[in-house]
Design a protein around this motif. Structure first.
Motif, PDB file in Angstrom:
ATOM      1  N   GLN A  38      -7.373  -0.059   3.244  1.00 48.79           N
ATOM      2  CA  GLN A  38      -6.113   0.594   2.838  1.00 48.79           C
ATOM      3  C   GLN A  38      -5.769   0.237   1.389  1.00 48.79           C
ATOM      4  O   GLN A  38      -5.289   1.062   0.621  1.00 48.79           O
ATOM      5  CB  GLN A  38      -4.969   0.159   3.761  1.00 48.79           C
ATOM      6  N   GLN A  39      -6.035  -1.015   1.040  1.00 48.89           N
ATOM      7  CA  GLN A  39      -5.754  -1.447  -0.328  1.00 48.89           C
ATOM      8  C   GLN A  39      -6.597  -0.650  -1.328  1.00 48.89           C
ATOM      9  O   GLN A  39      -6.114  -0.237  -2.382  1.00 48.89           O
ATOM     10  CB  GLN A  39      -6.072  -2.938  -0.463  1.00 48.89           C
ATOM     11  N   ARG A  40      -7.857  -0.396  -0.955  1.00 49.86           N
ATOM     12  CA  ARG A  40      -8.721   0.364  -1.861  1.00 49.86           C
ATOM     13  C   ARG A  40      -8.272   1.828  -1.954  1.00 49.86           C
ATOM     14  O   ARG A  40      -8.384   2.447  -3.014  1.00 49.86           O
ATOM     15  CB  ARG A  40     -10.187   0.243  -1.415  1.00 49.86           C
ATOM     16  N   VAL A  41      -7.724   2.370  -0.849  1.00 48.77           N
ATOM     17  CA  VAL A  41      -7.167   3.734  -0.904  1.00 48.77           C
ATOM     18  C   VAL A  41      -5.975   3.754  -1.872  1.00 48.77           C
ATOM     19  O   VAL A  41      -5.836   4.662  -2.705  1.00 48.77           O
ATOM     20  CB  VAL A  41      -6.705   4.216   0.496  1.00 48.77           C
ATOM     21  N   ALA A  42      -5.149   2.712  -1.783  1.00 45.11           N
ATOM     22  CA  ALA A  42      -3.972   2.627  -2.662  1.00 45.11           C
ATOM     23  C   ALA A  42      -4.404   2.566  -4.130  1.00 45.11           C
ATOM     24  O   ALA A  42      -3.738   3.109  -5.014  1.00 45.11           O
ATOM     25  CB  ALA A  42      -3.137   1.397  -2.302  1.00 45.11           C
ATOM     26  N   ILE A  43      -5.542   1.931  -4.388  1.00 44.38           N
ATOM     27  CA  ILE A  43      -6.061   1.837  -5.756  1.00 44.38           C
ATOM     28  C   ILE A  43      -6.558   3.206  -6.230  1.00 44.38           C
ATOM     29  O   ILE A  43      -6.247   3.649  -7.336  1.00 44.38           O
ATOM     30  CB  ILE A  43      -7.165   0.759  -5.839  1.00 44.38           C
ATOM     31  N   ALA A  44      -7.294   3.897  -5.346  1.00 45.25           N
ATOM     32  CA  ALA A  44      -7.779   5.243  -5.698  1.00 45.25           C
ATOM     33  C   ALA A  44      -6.600   6.171  -5.968  1.00 45.25           C
ATOM     34  O   ALA A  44      -6.598   6.945  -6.929  1.00 45.25           O
ATOM     35  CB  ALA A  44      -8.638   5.799  -4.565  1.00 45.25           C
ATOM     36  N   ARG A  45      -5.565   6.080  -5.131  1.00 44.63           N
ATOM     37  CA  ARG A  45      -4.392   6.939  -5.306  1.00 44.63           C
ATOM     38  C   ARG A  45      -3.716   6.669  -6.655  1.00 44.63           C
ATOM     39  O   ARG A  45      -3.261   7.577  -7.342  1.00 44.63           O
ATOM     40  CB  ARG A  45      -3.396   6.703  -4.163  1.00 44.63           C
ATOM     41  N   ASN A  62      -3.965  11.476   1.081  1.00 41.81           N
ATOM     42  CA  ASN A  62      -3.138  10.452   0.435  1.00 41.81           C
ATOM     43  C   ASN A  62      -3.486  10.338  -1.046  1.00 41.81           C
ATOM     44  O   ASN A  62      -2.606  10.263  -1.898  1.00 41.81           O
ATOM     45  CB  ASN A  62      -3.357   9.094   1.110  1.00 41.81           C
ATOM     46  N   ILE A  63      -4.796  10.325  -1.321  1.00 41.32           N
ATOM     47  CA  ILE A  63      -5.238  10.144  -2.706  1.00 41.32           C
ATOM     48  C   ILE A  63      -4.858  11.360  -3.558  1.00 41.32           C
ATOM     49  O   ILE A  63      -4.479  11.229  -4.724  1.00 41.32           O
ATOM     50  CB  ILE A  63      -6.765   9.878  -2.753  1.00 41.32           C
ATOM     51  N   TYR A 113       0.805  -1.236   0.000  1.00 51.70           N
ATOM     52  CA  TYR A 113       0.000   0.000   0.000  1.00 51.70           C
ATOM     53  C   TYR A 113       0.835   1.284   0.000  1.00 51.70           C
ATOM     54  O   TYR A 113       0.554   2.208  -0.741  1.00 51.70           O
ATOM     55  CB  TYR A 113      -1.021   0.054   1.150  1.00 51.70           C
ATOM     56  N   ASN A 114       1.852   1.366   0.927  1.00 50.01           N
ATOM     57  CA  ASN A 114       2.714   2.567   1.022  1.00 50.01           C
ATOM     58  C   ASN A 114       1.926   3.860   1.199  1.00 50.01           C
ATOM     59  O   ASN A 114       2.232   4.867   0.573  1.00 50.01           O
ATOM     60  CB  ASN A 114       3.617   2.708  -0.219  1.00 50.01           C
ATOM     61  N   LEU A 115       0.916   3.837   2.070  1.00 50.17           N
ATOM     62  CA  LEU A 115       0.182   5.078   2.350  1.00 50.17           C
ATOM     63  C   LEU A 115       0.962   5.882   3.383  1.00 50.17           C
ATOM     64  O   LEU A 115       1.679   5.317   4.207  1.00 50.17           O
ATOM     65  CB  LEU A 115      -1.215   4.745   2.897  1.00 50.17           C
ATOM     66  N   LEU A 116       0.818   7.199   3.336  1.00 53.52           N
ATOM     67  CA  LEU A 116       1.519   8.048   4.314  1.00 53.52           C
ATOM     68  C   LEU A 116       0.659   8.150   5.561  1.00 53.52           C
ATOM     69  O   LEU A 116      -0.487   8.620   5.514  1.00 53.52           O
ATOM     70  CB  LEU A 116       1.795   9.425   3.708  1.00 53.52           C
ATOM     71  N   SER A 117       1.230   7.719   6.692  1.00 48.16           N
ATOM     72  CA  SER A 117       0.424   7.553   7.903  1.00 48.16           C
ATOM     73  C   SER A 117      -0.063   8.875   8.500  1.00 48.16           C
ATOM     74  O   SER A 117      -1.068   8.917   9.192  1.00 48.16           O
ATOM     75  CB  SER A 117       1.214   6.768   8.942  1.00 48.16           C
ATOM     76  N   GLY A 118       0.642   9.974   8.218  1.00 46.17           N
ATOM     77  CA  GLY A 118       0.248  11.268   8.794  1.00 46.17           C
ATOM     78  C   GLY A 118      -0.784  12.021   7.966  1.00 46.17           C
ATOM     79  O   GLY A 118      -1.256  13.081   8.372  1.00 46.17           O
ATOM     80  N   LEU A 126      -7.248   8.673   9.171  1.00 44.96           N
ATOM     81  CA  LEU A 126      -5.849   8.350   8.870  1.00 44.96           C
ATOM     82  C   LEU A 126      -5.778   6.880   8.477  1.00 44.96           C
ATOM     83  O   LEU A 126      -6.579   6.060   8.948  1.00 44.96           O
ATOM     84  CB  LEU A 126      -4.976   8.597  10.106  1.00 44.96           C
ATOM     85  N   PRO A 127      -4.815   6.501   7.614  1.00 41.29           N
ATOM     86  CA  PRO A 127      -4.737   5.114   7.144  1.00 41.29           C
ATOM     87  C   PRO A 127      -4.642   4.086   8.276  1.00 41.29           C
ATOM     88  O   PRO A 127      -5.169   2.980   8.154  1.00 41.29           O
ATOM     89  CB  PRO A 127      -3.456   5.092   6.299  1.00 41.29           C
ATOM     90  N   GLY A 128      -3.971   4.478   9.383  1.00 47.34           N
ATOM     91  CA  GLY A 128      -3.713   3.521  10.473  1.00 47.34           C
ATOM     92  C   GLY A 128      -4.936   2.857  11.061  1.00 47.34           C
ATOM     93  O   GLY A 128      -4.852   1.741  11.568  1.00 47.34           O
ATOM     94  N   ILE A 129      -6.098   3.529  11.000  1.00 45.47           N
ATOM     95  CA  ILE A 129      -7.289   2.919  11.619  1.00 45.47           C
ATOM     96  C   ILE A 129      -8.117   2.130  10.604  1.00 45.47           C
ATOM     97  O   ILE A 129      -9.142   1.559  10.930  1.00 45.47           O
ATOM     98  CB  ILE A 129      -8.186   3.971  12.321  1.00 45.47           C
ATOM     99  N   LEU A 130      -7.674   2.090   9.358  1.00 50.28           N
ATOM    100  CA  LEU A 130      -8.422   1.348   8.337  1.00 50.28           C
ATOM    101  C   LEU A 130      -8.023  -0.129   8.318  1.00 50.28           C
ATOM    102  O   LEU A 130      -6.900  -0.476   8.679  1.00 50.28           O
ATOM    103  CB  LEU A 130      -8.150   1.954   6.952  1.00 50.28           C
TER     104      LEU A 130
END
Ligand SMILES: Nc1ncnc2c1ncn2[C@@H]1O[C@H](COP(=O)(O)OP(=O)(O)OP(=O)(O)O)[C@@H](O)[C@H]1O
Ligand SMILES: [Mg+2]
Length: 216
Positions: free
Chosen positions: A140-147, A99-100, A88-93, A131-135
């Protein structure tokens, strides 16, 4: 549009990829399967300009990706490639929305409406400020796809994009990706362990023993 020509990659005398060649056409989906450690992520990293091959070339519309200046390589990665990372490599902050939008901001594009649309299509509407941490992993994978889709890339490189999703969500996400590729004449290389999804690709390859074989 993309040609991978006799790409080799190794570390400390250990070769991972040997003379890997294939061509990706506009509107085409290629699936790659292979055992863990066979070099699938390494190959996607090389195609996407994140890692240099030891030998061989990657050509995007006849332009050698890895011989570009760093600035042009950054633009290529930002504008032409949509990378869905295995981890995923989402930015946690940053929030989900931030992120997207990050790579759109880097590209100087105003993409808030597109981001909202992707968030809704991927079933994340109530999560945009989180924030990504609570997903969950699947979220998180779907956020990575949107990004990966936000800058409307010409090539989507998807590293196990449905690995954390249940069957139904995996099917929906794959359909969404397929629709983007086929409807908008993009192209995609998808690494997957999901045989059913792999068979939906236009062509299927197997990475084994450092080499790439055409399965169908
Ligand atoms: N930076 C690196 N330095 C040294 N070896 C590396 C590096 N990156 C990858 N490798 C090695 O290359 C091999 C292929 O790794 P890669 O991540 O491409 O496999 P994969 O097919 O994606 O596996 P998985 O299905 O588990 O994700 C592994 O043996 C790995 O240890
Ligand atoms: Mg991998």
């Amino acid at each position: 549009m993309l040609q991978v020509v006799e790409v080799c990659k190794g570390w400390e005398g250990q070769e991972v990829l040997s003379e890997v060649s294939f061509e990706l056409k506009k509107g085409e989906i290629i699936a790659i399967i292979g055992a863990s450690g066979s070099g699938k992520t390494t190959l996607l990293n090389i195609i996407g300009g994140l890692m240099k091959p030891s030998r061989g070339r990657v050509l995007f519309f006849d332009q050698d990706v890895h011989s570009q200046k760093e600035r042009d390589l950054n633009i290529f990665r930002n504008r032409k490639i949509g990378f869905i990372f295995q981890t995923y490599n989402l930015l946690s902050g940053l929030s989900i929305m931030e992120n997207i939008l990050l790579s759109a901001n880097i590209a100087g594009l105003s993409s808030k409406d597109r981001a909202k649309n992707l968030i809704s299509l991927l079933g994340l509407s109530k999560k945009d400020k989180d924030l990504p941490g609570i997903l969950s992993c699947g979220e998180q994978q779907r956020v990575a796809i949107a990004r990966a889709l936000i800058n409307e890339p010409e090539i989507i490189l998807a590293d196990e994009p449905t690995g954390s999703l249940d069957t139904e969500t995996a099917d929906e996400v794959f359909s969404l990706l397929k629709e983007r590729v086929k409807g908008e004449k993009r192209s995609m290389v998808i690494v997957t362990h999901n045989k059913r999804l792999a068979e939906e690709a236009d062509r299927l390859f197997l990475l084994e023993g450092r080499r790439l074989f055409k399965v169908s």
